[in-house]
Motif scaffolding. Structure first.
Motif, PDB file in Angstrom:
ATOM      1  N   UNK A  71     -27.688 -62.110   1.115  1.00 51.33           N
ATOM      2  CA  UNK A  71     -26.604 -61.694   1.868  1.00 51.33           C
ATOM      3  C   UNK A  71     -26.631 -60.855   3.191  1.00 51.33           C
ATOM      4  N   UNK A  72     -25.779 -60.402   3.907  1.00 51.82           N
ATOM      5  CA  UNK A  72     -25.919 -59.845   5.185  1.00 51.82           C
ATOM      6  C   UNK A  72     -25.188 -58.324   4.904  1.00 51.82           C
ATOM      7  N   UNK A  73     -25.478 -57.381   5.962  1.00 51.57           N
ATOM      8  CA  UNK A  73     -24.590 -56.464   6.180  1.00 51.57           C
ATOM      9  C   UNK A  73     -24.363 -56.191   7.711  1.00 51.57           C
ATOM     10  N   UNK A  74     -23.264 -55.920   8.061  1.00 49.67           N
ATOM     11  CA  UNK A  74     -23.222 -55.751   9.578  1.00 49.67           C
ATOM     12  C   UNK A  74     -22.693 -54.299   9.989  1.00 49.67           C
TER      13      UNK A  74
ATOM     14  N   UNK B 226     -26.601 -57.090  12.903  1.00 50.65           N
ATOM     15  CA  UNK B 226     -26.647 -57.859  11.402  1.00 50.65           C
ATOM     16  C   UNK B 226     -28.042 -57.673  10.800  1.00 50.65           C
ATOM     17  N   UNK B 227     -27.891 -57.343   9.630  1.00 51.60           N
ATOM     18  CA  UNK B 227     -29.176 -57.196   8.551  1.00 51.60           C
ATOM     19  C   UNK B 227     -29.250 -58.051   7.490  1.00 51.60           C
ATOM     20  N   UNK B 228     -30.205 -58.819   7.236  1.00 50.46           N
ATOM     21  CA  UNK B 228     -30.302 -59.495   5.859  1.00 50.46           C
ATOM     22  C   UNK B 228     -31.072 -58.692   5.000  1.00 50.46           C
ATOM     23  N   UNK B 229     -30.143 -58.481   3.714  1.00 49.74           N
ATOM     24  CA  UNK B 229     -30.609 -57.621   2.526  1.00 49.74           C
ATOM     25  C   UNK B 229     -31.712 -58.487   1.877  1.00 49.74           C
TER      26      UNK B 229
END
Length: 347
Positions: free
Chosen positions: A189-192, A202-205
């Motif tokens: 999942x990603x967090x923006x 955009x960061x990939x968890x």
């Protein structure tokens, strides 16, 4: 006198313009890098998805994996089965192709890189494990995470994914000696974070790991289905198991093709797939899956035989030969035996 005043005023204006120009240049030098991304953000990256359905069944002598595409938007790619080792296979779903429209660089194809990433993650230099180490499943998860973080850093637009929708979903299936058949789903999942001016970081968890097979103690061993994009089972199209439990007429005749096949499918539906005949389950899936999917759906299928390793059942079309100057894909090393994080299969 007038000439002197005129020359002075021109010099004065030019000096102020020069000072302003220097000030603006200095400001530009110290602007954050992401401020320049907005100018070309509409062209920064285009992502094509691999969408479809995966069906898994662990039978008496082998674990079977079937992959079906679900053509959506133009440019979507079919999910493909990769041979990851002698005793493991996998499929990568989701954002697999990354294209920079105005760039001469080749698109980034995570589906083509997948096998190499797994091979590098599991390479132990030919030595056997001698101590406590991270599991192979975790190693695969971290290797793909590192690559995905580099690629996803190019995403500066707001990405509208569902609450439970990962950017990437990996499905693994295989056989581990001294353990048994297993299947996993790994989700990224990603967090923006908003940086202003409609620019997003955009960061990939870290991935989540879900063991699909063997199930928890007391749970049925049956047909397993994984989809991308994820769908609510109650609201989406019924899964193969749902249709079998409903005695769907499209499957009833196929299921009853012969006595052994009927018995094997019944065992799987009732939660005892580990007792079903492998060949019968394969023959059933080869006929049943095309019967419940749209016309033109591409179906590929493979198995890992517990005593014979990976075998194709329905092989995908051959990939084109590498372009001149490109190196052929290296052979993936055989996986090491290091099962952890698993719940033990019951016989």
């Amino acid at each position: 006198m007038m000439t002197t005043e005129h020359r002075y005023s021109v010099f004065h204006l030019s000096s102020r313009f020069l000072l302003l120009f220097v000030f603006l240049c200095a400001r530009l030098l110290f602007l954050p890098r992401y401020a320049f991304a907005q100018e070309s953000s509409d062209q920064e990256v285009a992502v094509n998805l691999a969408e479809g359905r995966i069906v898994i069944c662990a039978s008496k002598d082998g674990i079977i994996l079937a992959s079906m595409d679900a053509p959506g938007e133009t440019g979507s790619r079919p999910p493909t089965i990769d041979i990851l080792s002698v005793e493991r296979m996998g499929v990568i779903l989701g954002a697999v192709e990354w294209v920079q429209p105005d760039s001469k660089d080749r698109p980034i194809r995570l589906d083509e890189e997948f096998r190499g990433l797994v091979g590098a993650a599991l390479n132990t230099g030919g030595e056997k494990d001698t101590g406590f180490r991270a599991s192979d499943i975790e190693s695969i998860g971290v290797a793909v995470l590192e690559r995905l973080r580099l690629v996803a850093a190019q995403l500066h637009h707001k990405i509208n994914l569902g609450e439970d929708e990962p950017l990437i979903r990996i499905v693994l299936a295989g056989f581990v000696r001294d353990y048994g058949p297993e299947a996993w789903a790994i989700d990224y999942h990603i967090r923006q974070d908003a940086l202003g001016n409609d620019i997003w970081r955009t960061r990939v968890l870290r991935p989540s790991y879900n063991q699909l097979y063997p199930p928890e103690k007391g749970q049925p061993k049956t047909f397993i289905e994984v989809r991308y994009p994820p769908e609510n089972r109650a609201n989406g199209e019924p899964e193969l198991l749902d249709l079998l439990q409903q005695n769907d007429p499209r499957l009833a005749k196929i299921r009853a093709a012969n006595e052994v096949q009927a018995k094997s499918v019944t065992l799987a539906v009732e939660g005892q797939s580990q007792k079903s005949d492998t060949t019968s389950v394969i023959n059933f899936l080869k006929a049943a899956l095309p019967a419940i999917t749209p016309s033109g759906t591409n179906l590929t299928m493979a198995k890992v035989q517990y005593d014979g390793g990976f075998q194709w059942i329905l092989e995908p079309p051959k990939a084109p030969a590498p372009a001149r100057g490109e190196k052929p894909q290296e052979k993936t090393p055989e996986e090491p035996e290091r099962p952890t994080l698993r719940h033990k299969s019951e016989n």
